[in-house]
Write a protein that holds these residues in place. Structure first.
Motif, short mmCIF file in Angstrom:
data_model
loop_
_atom_site.label_atom_id
_atom_site.label_comp_id
_atom_site.label_asym_id
_atom_site.label_seq_id
_atom_site.Cartn_x
_atom_site.Cartn_y
_atom_site.Cartn_z
N LEU A 1 -2.57 -3.18 9.09
CA LEU A 1 -3.50 -2.07 9.33
C LEU A 1 -4.90 -2.65 9.32
CD1 LEU A 1 -4.11 0.86 9.87
CD2 LEU A 1 -4.16 1.27 7.41
N ASN B 1 -4.42 -4.13 3.16
CA ASN B 1 -5.36 -4.60 2.14
C ASN B 1 -6.65 -3.84 2.32
OD1 ASN B 1 -4.76 -6.73 0.20
ND2 ASN B 1 -4.09 -7.91 1.99
N ALA C 1 -11.61 5.77 12.33
CA ALA C 1 -11.73 6.36 10.99
C ALA C 1 -10.74 7.51 10.82
CB ALA C 1 -13.15 6.85 10.77
N PHE C 2 -10.29 7.70 9.57
CA PHE C 2 -9.24 8.67 9.28
C PHE C 2 -9.81 10.09 9.13
CE2 PHE C 2 -6.87 5.26 6.51
CZ PHE C 2 -6.82 4.41 7.60
N ASN D 1 -10.74 11.16 5.63
CA ASN D 1 -12.04 10.85 5.01
C ASN D 1 -12.82 12.14 4.76
OD1 ASN D 1 -11.36 8.20 5.50
ND2 ASN D 1 -12.93 7.80 7.03
N ARG E 1 1.84 -2.22 -7.41
CA ARG E 1 1.38 -2.70 -8.72
C ARG E 1 2.03 -1.89 -9.84
NH1 ARG E 1 -5.07 -3.16 -7.64
NH2 ARG E 1 -4.83 -1.02 -6.91
N GLY F 1 0.83 -1.22 0.00
CA GLY F 1 0.00 0.00 0.00
C GLY F 1 0.85 1.26 0.00
N LYS G 1 4.74 4.70 -10.45
CA LYS G 1 4.09 5.48 -9.39
C LYS G 1 5.01 5.52 -8.15
CE LYS G 1 -0.72 5.53 -7.78
NZ LYS G 1 -1.97 4.74 -7.83
N ASP H 1 0.83 -8.00 -7.24
CA ASP H 1 -0.53 -7.72 -6.78
C ASP H 1 -0.77 -8.52 -5.50
OD1 ASP H 1 -3.37 -6.80 -8.36
OD2 ASP H 1 -3.54 -8.14 -6.63
N LEU H 2 -1.51 -7.93 -4.58
CA LEU H 2 -1.76 -8.60 -3.30
C LEU H 2 -2.73 -9.79 -3.44
CD1 LEU H 2 -1.85 -5.43 -1.06
CD2 LEU H 2 -0.42 -7.43 -0.61
N HIS I 1 -11.98 -7.17 8.16
CA HIS I 1 -10.68 -7.14 8.83
C HIS I 1 -10.58 -8.25 9.89
CE1 HIS I 1 -8.52 -3.76 7.10
NE2 HIS I 1 -9.65 -3.06 7.08
N THR J 1 1.85 3.26 -2.25
CA THR J 1 1.44 4.40 -3.08
C THR J 1 0.18 5.06 -2.53
OG1 THR J 1 0.30 2.82 -4.51
CG2 THR J 1 2.51 3.53 -5.21
N GLY J 2 -0.36 4.54 -1.41
CA GLY J 2 -1.60 5.09 -0.84
C GLY J 2 -1.31 5.99 0.35
N ASN J 3 -2.40 6.37 0.99
CA ASN J 3 -2.42 7.33 2.09
C ASN J 3 -1.45 6.93 3.23
OD1 ASN J 3 -3.58 9.35 3.71
ND2 ASN J 3 -5.42 8.17 4.16
N ILE J 4 -1.70 5.82 3.89
CA ILE J 4 -0.91 5.45 5.08
C ILE J 4 0.43 4.82 4.69
CG2 ILE J 4 -0.89 4.12 7.24
CD1 ILE J 4 -3.04 6.39 7.09
#
Ligand SMILES: NC(=O)c1ccc[n+]([C@@H]2O[C@H](COP(=O)([O-])OP(=O)(O)OC[C@H]3O[C@@H](n4cnc5c(N)ncnc54)[C@H](OP(=O)(O)O)[C@@H]3O)[C@@H](O)[C@H]2O)c1
Length: 282
Positions: free
Chosen positions: A99, A72, A135-136, A139, A32, A7, A36, A51-52, A114, A9-12
């Motif tokens: 996470l 995930n 929650a983040f 959001n 992936r 993850g 990036k 890929d996961l 989860h 390339t994502g937020n966390i």
């Protein structure tokens, strides 16, 4: 220690990768899209592409890794966590930090997905830490278009409160867990400092941008239409409606001292997050 971040390339995941770089580490990222990852981290990371959902790609990517951050998302995440956890165990990974969500405990929204992932990690036998996050705060960026165009935040959460957490706090906790193993075998519950209603958060954003932001309650059916427009699956949209209902019914008000216990400072307030992100709402 060798680290692999999923993850990334994502937020966390990107924040966790940055924190490892700041500590002088050279983490691997499992992504992936190599381009990036290069655009984000330059040549400072090793890139393993896959890929996961692909067990073989993970088996080779996890070789030689001590500490794995597993992220995930979406429906089916429990099955992908299972594949990753067993691949990690087979590859000799010494610690997996997943996470997860605080909603594992309330069984709301994505909690059951989860919970399946956590069960699979336990079954695999790989040493683990679960980060059960509230929650983040990020959001709230989903409210930007309606706040920018109409000065309104519409939600089905009523007067219910929730203690959103700053992504930087999550990343600091994850980094601590990855780099120390102090929290092995534990589920770390982390939240922001204060439970606020969406009306209160609208007012905080209004103060940050210097314009009033109105809160408007909407029924579940209207919230579902909005969720379907944002999300890429019906299951995820339904999970969001379920979370918003649980907030309205006062079932997600937990405030924990997790961030302070784990990283030794108070969690960041929603006021600070709103100031940092005011441009998105102006
Ligand atoms: N938002 C909340 O309030 C909240 C609260 C508690 C827990 N959580 C949990 O936090 C997680 C989401 O974190 P986030 O916001 O950091 O995610 P995010 O910004 O949406 O990023 C998702 C990351 O996962 C990667 N990814 C997605 N599918 C993949 C696949 N099949 N194989 C490899 N990589 C894949 C994406 O890569 P690409 O760049 O290739 O797309 C991206 O790097 C979820 O598990 C969610 O349930 C969220």
């Amino acid at each position: 220690m060798s680290y692999l971040i999923t993850g990334a390339t994502g937020n966390i995941g990107s924040l966790v990768t940055e924190r490892l770089l700041a500590r002088g580490e050279r983490p691997c990222v499992f992504v992936r899209d190599a381009k990036k990852a290069r655009a984000l981290f330059g040549r400072c990371v090793d890139i393993r592409v896959g890929d996961l959902a692909d067990a073989a790609a993970m088996a080779s990517a996890f070789a030689g890794i001590d500490s794995l951050f597993l992220l995930n998302s979406g429906p089916g995440l429990g099955a992908r966590d299972r594949t990753a956890a067993f691949a990690a165990k087979a590859a000799g990974v010494r610690h997996l930090v997943k996470l997860s969500t605080l909603d594992v405990q309330t069984k709301v929204g994505t909690g059951p997905w989860h919970a399946q992932g956590e069960d699979a990690v336990r079954e695999s036998g790989v040493p683990y830490t679960f980060i059960q996050s509230a929650a983040f705060m990020s959001n709230a960026l989903g409210w930007a278009s309606s706040i920018c165009s109409k000065g309104v935040l519409r939600s089905s959460t009523g007067d219910g409160k929730i203690a959103f957490i700053h992504p930087a706090d999550i990343a600091d906790v994850v980094t601590r867990a990855l780099t120390t193993r102090e929290h092995e075998g534990k589920s770390l519950v982390i939240t922001g400092p204060t439970a606020l209603s969406y009306g209160e958060m609208a007012a905080v954003i209004g103060a940050a941008i210097g314009k009033p932001v109105r809160f408007e309650s909407i029924p579940d059916a209207q919230a579902r239409k909005m969720a379907l427009a944002w999300s890429d699956s019906k299951e995820y949209a339904e999970a969001l409606v379920d979370i918003w209902r649980a907030i309205r019914e006062g079932r997600l008000t937990t405030v924990s001292d997790g961030v302070e216990r784990i990283v030794g400072r108070k969690p960041i307030s929603f006021e600070t997050w709103a100031d940092e992100n005011a441009d998105a709402f102006a």
